[in-house]
Design a protein around this motif. Structure first.
Motif, PDB file in Angstrom:
ATOM      1  N   GLY A   8      44.529  30.009  48.404  1.00 40.71           N
ATOM      2  CA  GLY A   8      43.308  30.812  48.487  1.00 40.71           C
ATOM      3  C   GLY A   8      42.241  30.068  49.275  1.00 40.71           C
ATOM      4  N   ALA A   9      41.773  30.691  50.370  1.00 35.83           N
ATOM      5  CA  ALA A   9      40.688  30.102  51.172  1.00 35.83           C
ATOM      6  C   ALA A   9      39.444  30.962  51.034  1.00 35.83           C
ATOM      7  CB  ALA A   9      41.112  29.979  52.630  1.00 35.83           C
ATOM      8  N   GLY A  13      38.405  27.715  47.122  1.00 38.22           N
ATOM      9  CA  GLY A  13      39.430  27.002  47.886  1.00 38.22           C
ATOM     10  C   GLY A  13      38.844  26.311  49.107  1.00 38.22           C
ATOM     11  N   ARG A  36      45.992  35.081  52.737  1.00 39.88           N
ATOM     12  CA  ARG A  36      46.735  36.187  53.341  1.00 39.88           C
ATOM     13  C   ARG A  36      46.160  36.621  54.683  1.00 39.88           C
ATOM     14  NH1 ARG A  36      44.598  39.376  48.675  1.00 39.88           N
ATOM     15  NH2 ARG A  36      46.721  39.361  47.878  1.00 39.88           N
ATOM     16  N   LEU A  47      26.882  43.974  47.493  1.00 39.28           N
ATOM     17  CA  LEU A  47      25.869  44.681  46.719  1.00 39.28           C
ATOM     18  C   LEU A  47      24.900  45.445  47.624  1.00 39.28           C
ATOM     19  CD1 LEU A  47      24.290  45.156  43.992  1.00 39.28           C
ATOM     20  CD2 LEU A  47      23.075  43.022  44.507  1.00 39.28           C
ATOM     21  N   ARG A  63      38.216  32.405  58.571  1.00 36.08           N
ATOM     22  CA  ARG A  63      38.415  31.312  57.614  1.00 36.08           C
ATOM     23  C   ARG A  63      38.596  29.970  58.317  1.00 36.08           C
ATOM     24  NH1 ARG A  63      39.271  33.958  52.784  1.00 36.08           N
ATOM     25  NH2 ARG A  63      40.358  35.922  52.942  1.00 36.08           N
ATOM     26  N   PHE A 129      32.028  49.131  44.617  1.00 37.29           N
ATOM     27  CA  PHE A 129      31.376  48.314  45.659  1.00 37.29           C
ATOM     28  C   PHE A 129      31.877  46.870  45.603  1.00 37.29           C
ATOM     29  CE2 PHE A 129      28.166  45.963  43.182  1.00 37.29           C
ATOM     30  CZ  PHE A 129      28.160  46.684  42.000  1.00 37.29           C
ATOM     31  N   TYR A 130      33.055  46.645  44.994  1.00 37.85           N
ATOM     32  CA  TYR A 130      33.607  45.291  44.896  1.00 37.85           C
ATOM     33  C   TYR A 130      34.557  44.976  46.049  1.00 37.85           C
ATOM     34  CZ  TYR A 130      31.539  43.479  40.631  1.00 37.85           C
ATOM     35  OH  TYR A 130      30.648  42.951  39.715  1.00 37.85           O
ATOM     36  N   CYS A 161      30.864  38.278  38.988  1.00 43.92           N
ATOM     37  CA  CYS A 161      29.428  38.537  38.969  1.00 43.92           C
ATOM     38  C   CYS A 161      29.062  39.653  37.989  1.00 43.92           C
ATOM     39  CB  CYS A 161      28.914  38.873  40.358  1.00 43.92           C
ATOM     40  SG  CYS A 161      27.134  38.718  40.451  1.00 43.92           S
ATOM     41  N   ALA A 255      45.682  37.211  40.591  1.00 46.27           N
ATOM     42  CA  ALA A 255      46.717  37.646  41.542  1.00 46.27           C
ATOM     43  C   ALA A 255      48.050  37.889  40.833  1.00 46.27           C
ATOM     44  CB  ALA A 255      46.881  36.599  42.637  1.00 46.27           C
ATOM     45  N   GLY A 289      37.555  28.180  40.440  1.00 41.22           N
ATOM     46  CA  GLY A 289      36.933  29.466  40.769  1.00 41.22           C
ATOM     47  C   GLY A 289      37.359  30.561  39.794  1.00 41.22           C
ATOM     48  N   GLY A 300      30.214  32.571  42.345  1.00 41.50           N
ATOM     49  CA  GLY A 300      30.253  31.528  43.355  1.00 41.50           C
ATOM     50  C   GLY A 300      29.538  30.269  42.876  1.00 41.50           C
ATOM     51  N   PHE A 382      20.486  32.825  49.757  1.00 43.86           N
ATOM     52  CA  PHE A 382      21.786  32.328  49.294  1.00 43.86           C
ATOM     53  C   PHE A 382      22.873  32.542  50.360  1.00 43.86           C
ATOM     54  CE2 PHE A 382      25.609  32.753  46.420  1.00 43.86           C
ATOM     55  CZ  PHE A 382      25.620  31.439  46.000  1.00 43.86           C
TER      56      PHE A 382
HETATM   57  C1  LIG Z   1      29.825  42.664  44.499  1.00 51.94           C
HETATM   58  C2  LIG Z   1      29.853  41.192  44.212  1.00 51.94           C
HETATM   59  C3  LIG Z   1      28.668  40.499  44.074  1.00 51.94           C
HETATM   60  C4  LIG Z   1      28.675  39.138  43.777  1.00 51.94           C
HETATM   61  N1  LIG Z   1      27.486  38.484  43.672  1.00 51.94           N
HETATM   62  C5  LIG Z   1      27.473  37.165  43.391  1.00 51.94           C
HETATM   63  C6  LIG Z   1      26.244  36.457  43.311  1.00 51.94           C
HETATM   64  O1  LIG Z   1      25.164  37.025  43.511  1.00 51.94           O
HETATM   65  N2  LIG Z   1      26.287  35.131  43.012  1.00 51.94           N
HETATM   66  C7  LIG Z   1      27.470  34.480  42.801  1.00 51.94           C
HETATM   67  O2  LIG Z   1      27.448  33.283  42.532  1.00 51.94           O
HETATM   68  N3  LIG Z   1      28.655  35.139  42.881  1.00 51.94           N
HETATM   69  C8  LIG Z   1      28.696  36.452  43.178  1.00 51.94           C
HETATM   70  N4  LIG Z   1      29.880  37.112  43.274  1.00 51.94           N
HETATM   71  C9  LIG Z   1      31.118  36.432  42.863  1.00 51.94           C
HETATM   72  C10 LIG Z   1      31.721  35.529  43.918  1.00 51.94           C
HETATM   73  O3  LIG Z   1      31.886  36.205  45.140  1.00 51.94           O
HETATM   74  C11 LIG Z   1      33.068  35.044  43.407  1.00 51.94           C
HETATM   75  O4  LIG Z   1      32.901  34.526  42.097  1.00 51.94           O
HETATM   76  C12 LIG Z   1      33.635  33.954  44.277  1.00 51.94           C
HETATM   77  O5  LIG Z   1      33.921  34.472  45.562  1.00 51.94           O
HETATM   78  C13 LIG Z   1      34.909  33.380  43.648  1.00 51.94           C
HETATM   79  O6  LIG Z   1      35.524  32.490  44.526  1.00 51.94           O
HETATM   80  P1  LIG Z   1      37.099  32.278  44.461  1.00 51.94           P
HETATM   81  O7  LIG Z   1      37.410  31.288  45.530  1.00 51.94           O
HETATM   82  O8  LIG Z   1      37.536  31.988  43.087  1.00 51.94           O
HETATM   83  O9  LIG Z   1      37.747  33.687  44.839  1.00 51.94           O
HETATM   84  P2  LIG Z   1      37.632  34.447  46.258  1.00 51.94           P
HETATM   85  O10 LIG Z   1      36.425  33.989  47.011  1.00 51.94           O
HETATM   86  O11 LIG Z   1      37.747  35.886  45.925  1.00 51.94           O
HETATM   87  O12 LIG Z   1      38.919  33.939  47.044  1.00 51.94           O
HETATM   88  C14 LIG Z   1      40.235  34.215  46.661  1.00 51.94           C
HETATM   89  C15 LIG Z   1      41.108  34.154  47.907  1.00 51.94           C
HETATM   90  O13 LIG Z   1      42.493  34.217  47.540  1.00 51.94           O
HETATM   91  C16 LIG Z   1      43.192  35.002  48.493  1.00 51.94           C
HETATM   92  N5  LIG Z   1      44.408  35.529  47.841  1.00 51.94           N
HETATM   93  C17 LIG Z   1      44.491  36.160  46.643  1.00 51.94           C
HETATM   94  N6  LIG Z   1      45.776  36.471  46.367  1.00 51.94           N
HETATM   95  C18 LIG Z   1      46.521  36.029  47.410  1.00 51.94           C
HETATM   96  C19 LIG Z   1      47.904  36.049  47.713  1.00 51.94           C
HETATM   97  N7  LIG Z   1      48.822  36.594  46.892  1.00 51.94           N
HETATM   98  N8  LIG Z   1      48.327  35.509  48.885  1.00 51.94           N
HETATM   99  C20 LIG Z   1      47.445  34.960  49.742  1.00 51.94           C
HETATM  100  N9  LIG Z   1      46.102  34.879  49.498  1.00 51.94           N
HETATM  101  C21 LIG Z   1      45.657  35.426  48.351  1.00 51.94           C
HETATM  102  C22 LIG Z   1      42.194  36.101  48.872  1.00 51.94           C
HETATM  103  O14 LIG Z   1      42.487  36.631  50.146  1.00 51.94           O
HETATM  104  C23 LIG Z   1      40.850  35.327  48.843  1.00 51.94           C
HETATM  105  O15 LIG Z   1      40.503  34.840  50.115  1.00 51.94           O
HETATM  106  C24 LIG Z   1      29.916  38.463  43.610  1.00 51.94           C
HETATM  107  C25 LIG Z   1      31.108  39.157  43.775  1.00 51.94           C
HETATM  108  C26 LIG Z   1      31.094  40.511  44.074  1.00 51.94           C
HETATM  109  C27 LIG Z   1      32.403  41.253  44.264  1.00 51.94           C
END
Ligand SMILES: Cc1cc2nc3c(=O)[nH]c(=O)nc-3n(C[C@H](O)[C@H](O)[C@H](O)COP(=O)(O)OP(=O)(O)OC[C@H]3O[C@@H](n4cnc5c(N)ncnc54)[C@H](O)[C@@H]3O)c2cc1C
Length: 411
Positions: A8-9, A13, A36, A47, A63, A129-130, A161, A255, A289, A300, A382
């Motif tokens: 995951g990037a 990640g 992916r 949002l 990425r 809107f997600y 979030c 996932a 994460g 985030g 941010f």
């Molecule tokens: C509408 C919305 C508003 C938000 N607002 C805020 C905010 O105001 N403040 C805040 O701190 N956070 C906010 N967040 C939350 C924040 O975006 C996430 O918590 C953060 O991105 C999590 O990071 P992560 O690396 O765990 O997951 P992600 O950033 O989602 O990354 C996961 C990665 O894994 C990859 N992946 C998944 N499965 C596979 C697979 N099988 N094969 C290959 N690749 C795969 C995906 O492509 C993705 O790139 C918000 C989220 C949403 C949806």
């Protein structure tokens, strides 16, 4: 060569890879990240898409451009982890062996898991809107909506979030006021929680903000199905909530490959030690994460604070030393309130969001649980901080551990 593989990037990640590339000698460590696609999305910006405040291209960067030199980016769908053999298999059949694995594949909305959600009203009167696509489709639907019952709904928790649906509601209220349509729009907020939010003080504050905006709160609503023909949400206890326009946050699950690999719980989240993020099953797997099951917000900010602790711990761990860092669940989230104002909450595993000032006691500039202009500006800033400071892993003058300084405790 020792091999560190990051799955995951996204937010977590990318931070892990950039932070560790600086620490791990290139001659000794190969560092590979798998995703992916090559399209990193700034998800907090989703949002604002429905209200036309951002355009999708402002939220996306390749990425590979966000990863430091010396990090390999492998593009491919992850099919499974064979933890016994220390190898990850991609859908293409390619195998990626590892010595240490970091799972950072987050969670994703799963509208397919609520009966009726993906029926004939999906993207006609039912929107999310997600996702970038969902948020853009919703922008058109909102622009064409000139009255009726707008229902904002959370299917179940945890979601990423968890304040985002409340923010959407506050922004929708302001948006329809601006368009002079607010009297024609009935706003309803439907949640499986028994209040507007999880923790008592924040729940009371956010609940009174819904009241002030004349938003009807429907709590304890555990959805069973949607009847798309009747345009109605139906709960297990047989309550029905009709809508003209539904903005739903579907179930958020980890996932599928996590489940297939026997690494997940019932929500496909990886069970970890909440202080070190080390897998409870495997001594060479961590999950960072949203992908893990730690009892704090999926945000985030949590990814950032926990990665700070994880990186130092990991460097000790690979030397065979005990991990001395302990993540405390620190989260902070700006909450858009509409009309150019916002709130901020700051909390951890043990301390619920409290009123006060942040980060400098008495000064701020941010107000905790208070509607201020500075908080709104902080939310907008941010995005710049995300691309330029957080993802590259540059130092931020905010400690990973939550501080009580500036917080008002209630007697
Ligand atoms: C509408 C919305 C508003 C938000 N607002 C805020 C905010 O105001 N403040 C805040 O701190 N956070 C906010 N967040 C939350 C924040 O975006 C996430 O918590 C953060 O991105 C999590 O990071 P992560 O690396 O765990 O997951 P992600 O950033 O989602 O990354 C996961 C990665 O894994 C990859 N992946 C998944 N499965 C596979 C697979 N099988 N094969 C290959 N690749 C795969 C995906 O492509 C993705 O790139 C918000 C989220 C949403 C949806």
């Amino acid at each position: 060569m020792r091999r560190l593989l990051v799955l995951g990037a996204g937010t977590a990640g990318t931070m892990v890879a950039n932070r560790l590339r600086r620490e791990l000698a290139p001659a000794e460590w190969q560092l590979t990240v798998v995703d992916r696609d090559d399209d990193h999305q700034y998800q907090p910006g989703y949002l604002f898409l429905p209200f036309g405040e951002y355009q999708p291209d402002q939220l996306t960067r390749p990425r590979h451009s966000l990863l430091a030199a010396g990090i390999e980016l492998e593009i491919g769908e992850i099919d499974r982890v064979d933890a016994a053999a220390n190898v990850v298999i991609l859908a293409s059949g390619r195998s990626l062996p590892y010595d240490y694995l970091v799972i950072a594949t987050g969670v994703a909305p799963r509208p397919d898991l609520t009966p009726g959600m993906l029926g004939n009203q999906w993207r006609r009167s039912i929107f999310d809107f997600y996702t970038a696509d969902g948020a853009c489709a919703l922008a058109d639907a909102l622009a064409g909506f000139d009255g009726g019952r707008l229902v904002v709904h959370i299917a179940d928790l945890p979601i990423k979030c968890p304040v985002a649906p409340l923010e959407f509601t506050f922004l929708a209220d302001a948006y329809f006021r601006e368009r002079q349509l607010r009297d024609q729009v009935e706003l309803v907020y439907v949640t499986p929680l028994s209040a507007a939010f999880t923790k008592p003080i924040a729940a009371a504050r956010l609940g009174s903000m819904l009241d002030e905006r004349k938003v009807l709160l429907e709590s304890d609503f555990v959805i069973e199905r949607i009847d798309p023909d009747a345009k109605s949400l139906i709960s297990y206890d047989e309550r029905e909530i009709p809508f003209d326009l539904l903005v739903t946050v579907p179930l958020n699950l980890g996932a599928e490959y996590v489940a297939r690999s026997g690494l997940g719980d019932e929500s496909n989240l990886v069970p970890v030690d909440k202080h070190t993020l080390l897998s409870r099953q495997h001594r060479n797997i961590f999950a960072v994460g949203d992908a893990n099951n730690i009892p704090t917000s999926k945000a985030g900010s949590v990814a950032h604070f926990s990665v700070e602790v994880f990186v130092d711990n990991f460097l000790q761990y690979i030397e065979g030393k005990p991990m001395t860092g302990s993540f405390d669940g620190h989260a902070n989230c700006f909450i858009e309130a509409g009309n150019g104002k916002g709130l901020l909450i700051d909390f951890n595993y043990d301390t619920e969001p409290l009123p006060g000032r942040y980060p400098v006691p008495g000064i701020g500039p941010f107000g905790l649980l208070a509607e201020t202009r500075a908080n709104h500006l902080g939310k907008l800033a941010f995005r710049w901080i995300y691309w330029n400071v957080l993802l590259p892993g540059r130092p931020i003058p905010l400690p990973a551990r939550m501080s009580m300084a500036g917080k008002k405790t209630q007697n």
